[in-house]
Structure formats: structure tokens, C-alpha cells
Design a protein around this motif. Structure first.
Motif, mmCIF file in Angstrom:
data_model
loop_
_atom_site.group_PDB
_atom_site.id
_atom_site.type_symbol
_atom_site.label_atom_id
_atom_site.label_comp_id
_atom_site.label_asym_id
_atom_site.label_seq_id
_atom_site.Cartn_x
_atom_site.Cartn_y
_atom_site.Cartn_z
ATOM 1 N N ARG A 1 0.830 -1.198 0.000
ATOM 2 C CA ARG A 1 0.000 0.000 0.000
ATOM 3 C C ARG A 1 0.869 1.254 0.000
ATOM 4 O O ARG A 1 1.991 1.257 0.501
ATOM 5 C CB ARG A 1 -0.931 0.018 1.222
ATOM 6 N N LYS A 2 0.324 2.328 -0.531
ATOM 7 C CA LYS A 2 1.107 3.560 -0.669
ATOM 8 C C LYS A 2 1.557 4.118 0.674
ATOM 9 O O LYS A 2 2.577 4.815 0.754
ATOM 10 C CB LYS A 2 0.307 4.610 -1.434
ATOM 11 N N CYS B 1 0.151 4.171 -8.723
ATOM 12 C CA CYS B 1 0.840 5.129 -7.857
ATOM 13 C C CYS B 1 1.050 6.460 -8.580
ATOM 14 O O CYS B 1 1.232 6.509 -9.794
ATOM 15 C CB CYS B 1 2.179 4.562 -7.388
ATOM 16 N N GLN C 1 7.332 -0.338 -1.097
ATOM 17 C CA GLN C 1 6.446 -0.904 -2.118
ATOM 18 C C GLN C 1 7.236 -1.633 -3.200
ATOM 19 O O GLN C 1 6.872 -2.740 -3.613
ATOM 20 C CB GLN C 1 5.607 0.203 -2.765
ATOM 21 N N TYR D 1 -10.990 -0.797 -6.865
ATOM 22 C CA TYR D 1 -11.704 0.393 -6.447
ATOM 23 C C TYR D 1 -12.671 0.848 -7.535
ATOM 24 O O TYR D 1 -12.335 0.865 -8.719
ATOM 25 C CB TYR D 1 -10.712 1.510 -6.124
ATOM 26 N N ASP E 1 -2.551 -0.529 -6.029
ATOM 27 C CA ASP E 1 -1.962 0.725 -5.547
ATOM 28 C C ASP E 1 -0.631 1.006 -6.241
ATOM 29 O O ASP E 1 -0.317 2.153 -6.581
ATOM 30 C CB ASP E 1 -1.721 0.647 -4.033
ATOM 31 N N GLN F 1 -5.262 -5.655 -4.016
ATOM 32 C CA GLN F 1 -5.538 -4.220 -3.895
ATOM 33 C C GLN F 1 -4.248 -3.426 -3.709
ATOM 34 O O GLN F 1 -4.104 -2.320 -4.242
ATOM 35 C CB GLN F 1 -6.500 -3.981 -2.732
#
Length: 299
Positions: free
Chosen positions: A75-76, A139, A83, A177, A135, A131
Motif C-alpha cells: 500500500r502507498k 501510484c 512498495q 476500487y 496501488d 488491492q
């Protein structure tokens, strides 16, 4: 000739409990949120996996809890450098056939064959990994690290999509999303990269231009592989064209990348050739596949 010191090092390395060391690094990740600490721990985990045999040894490193932690590292919020390393770690884990089966089938136990499952039946830890991978693909930022992260994430997706039907189903069917899927994300990345280049006030640095070229190339190779696959092409082409927005995006990308690019700046000859020849050819093949499919449906 080996000296006593080298023999001692070899003996000490052979006695290391790599699984315990891997788990110790994993626990550091779980207990710490500092980016630099996590980065070092993930780096050690990567080294351990790289020295293991993907077919004979790597399975024992892929506990369910590792995938749970990976979902956070992707995740960011984890930070760009973490990452990037997490994407590499995921790629190494999925290169183990049994772990790939476990991931694609949504099972906690590896087997010999993966069976496609719906997102509703897939464990949350695996959904969150997907998910997190999304991301990475989406990004923000246009530096070398961001471009590299996007490219590496697409490489993992390409591996999944080409690993068999269960992996392909993950790539096409996973709901991300706002009901987006990975194909839509990749199209959005491509159009964003094209827009950035076309609207740039000044010529980009050779390093940025090269990394963006590699990213576009990786995405086009994946799309072409899918629309050319006898088993999957109809499904992928339907996804690419089943709505006006998707069809417009697909045609726009295929058409614009089919044009010869003029703003090479100070790029090296290999990158320039890749952009003038390989990417243009990939885009034209992709455009032909899409147009042929649309023409077949219209007639």
C-alpha cells in the motif's frame, strides 16, 4: 584455493536456519512501521528467497501471515521504496508453483492445481494483496522510482495472467476500487503516460524517458499477449470494448502509440529504437486485434 576462513564461512552459512531468519525479518516488519527498518527487513527476506529453490524449498517461506503483511507493504502508506521491494518479494513467492496455486485458488494450503474462485470466496489476505498491487500500478508521481514501481507491478500481473486460467481470472475478474479491474488500471496508466509526454513543456531526462518507455513496452506486451491468446483473447477483447468508455480508451491508446514518437531528446540509441520500432509495432498489432474484433461484432 580455499583458505580456512572461507571454509568456516561456508560451514556457518550452511548451518543457518533460513526459515527462522525469514520469519524473524517478517516479525520485524509486523512490529515496526518505520520505512527504513521495514526496507532492510524486506531486503533480507528477498535475499533469502533468491537463494532458495523455487520448486523444492520456497514453499516453506510462504505462510499465510506473510501474505497478510505483504498486503500492507504494497500500500502507498508503506512508502515508495518499501512498495518496490514488496513487489519483488511477491514476485519471488509467486514463482513457487505451490504458492502460486495457493494464491490463485484462495486456499491456505498449496496444492498441485489451482481452481478459479470468485472474489467473494477468496480470503481477505489475498484480496488485500491484489488491492495493494493495484496501488502500485496506480501510484502517483513521475520520477524514476514511481515509473519503475508501476512497471514492476505490471510484470507481476503479467506473470499472474500467463500462469493459467486461475491467474488469468484474477487479472480480469478482480474487482478493485470503483469496480475497476487490472485491465482498466493498465489502460489508465498508459493514457496518463502518453498525456504526460505530449504535454511536457521541456524534454525529459534520458533516464525518465527510458523508464517510461520500458513501462509502456511492458504494458503493451501484456495486452498483446492477452489479445493474441486463443484461450483468453475473446474475453479480454470483450472487456476492452464492452463499454463506450473502455472502447474509447482502448482505441485512443492503440492509435496514439501507433504514431512514431518524435520527442526523443537525449535518449540513448537503444531506447530510441525501442520507442520508434518496438513500441510502435506492438501498438499497431494491438490496434489491429481490437479493430478486427470490433469489425467482427459490427458486421
Amino acid at each position: 584455493m580455499e583458505g580456512p576462513c572461507n571454509r568456516d564461512i561456508a560451514i556457518s552459512v550452511s548451518c543457518v536456519d533460513w526459515v527462522s531468519l525469514f520469519e524473524a525479518m517478517h516479525q520485524i516488519i509486523v512490529r515496526n512501521t518505520e520505512e527504513c527498518v521495514r526496507l532492510e527487513a524486506v531486503s533480507v527476506m528477498i535475499v533469502i528467497l533468491m537463494r532458495s529453490n523455487a520448486y523444492m524449498e520456497r514453499e516453506k517461506f510462504g505462510k499465510a501471515t506473510v501474505f497478510e503483511s505483504l498486503s500492507q507493504l504494497l500500500r502507498k502508506e508503506a512508502g515508495l521504496r518499501v512498495q518496490r521491494h514488496a513487489v519483488h518479494l511477491l514476485y519471488l513467492l509467486l514463482n513457487c508453483p505451490k504458492l502460486l496455486v495457493m494464491f490463485c485458488s484462495g486456499s491456505n494450503e498449496g496444492g498441485t492445481a489451482a481452481v478459479p474462485v470468485d472474489d467473494d470466496a477468496r480470503p481477505q489476505k489475498f484480496i488485500k494483496v491484489l488491492q495493494g498491487l493495484a496501488d502500485c500500478v496506480a501510484c502517483s508521481g513521475n520520477g524514476i522510482q514511481e515509473l519503475t514501481l508501476r512497471r514492476n507491478a505490471i510484470t507481476v500481473l503479467a506473470f499472474l495472467a500467463s500462469s493459467g486460467k486461475p491467474g488469468f481470472e484474477i487479472f480480469v475478474r478482480s474487482k478493485l476500487y470503483r469496480e475497476a479491474n487490472f485491465i482498466m488500471l493498465i489502460l489508465q496508466v498508459l493514457v496518463s503516460e502518453i498525456d504526460i509526454e505530449e504535454t511536457a513543456v521541456c524534454v525529459e531526462s534520458p533516464e525518465i524517458f527510458k523508464e517510461r518507455t520500458l513501462l509502456i513496452r511492458e504494458a503493451l506486451i501484456l495486452l498483446n499477449r492477452l489479445v493474441s491468446n486463443p484461450a483468453y483473447s475473446v474475453t479480454v477483447l470483450w472487456v476492452l470494448t464492452n463499454s463506450r468508455d473502455m472502447a474509447s480508451l482502448t482505441i485512443d491508446i492503440a492509435t496514439r502509440l501507433s504514431w512514431e514518437y518524435q520527442r526523443h531528446g537525449h535518449s540513448d540509441c537503444i531506447t530510441r529504437q525501442m520507442r520508434e520500432s518496438e513500441i510502435v509495432n506492438l501498438a499497431r498489432v494491438f490496434r489491429k486485434r481490437v479493430f478486427t474484433y470490433l469489425g467482427h461484432n459490427i458486421s
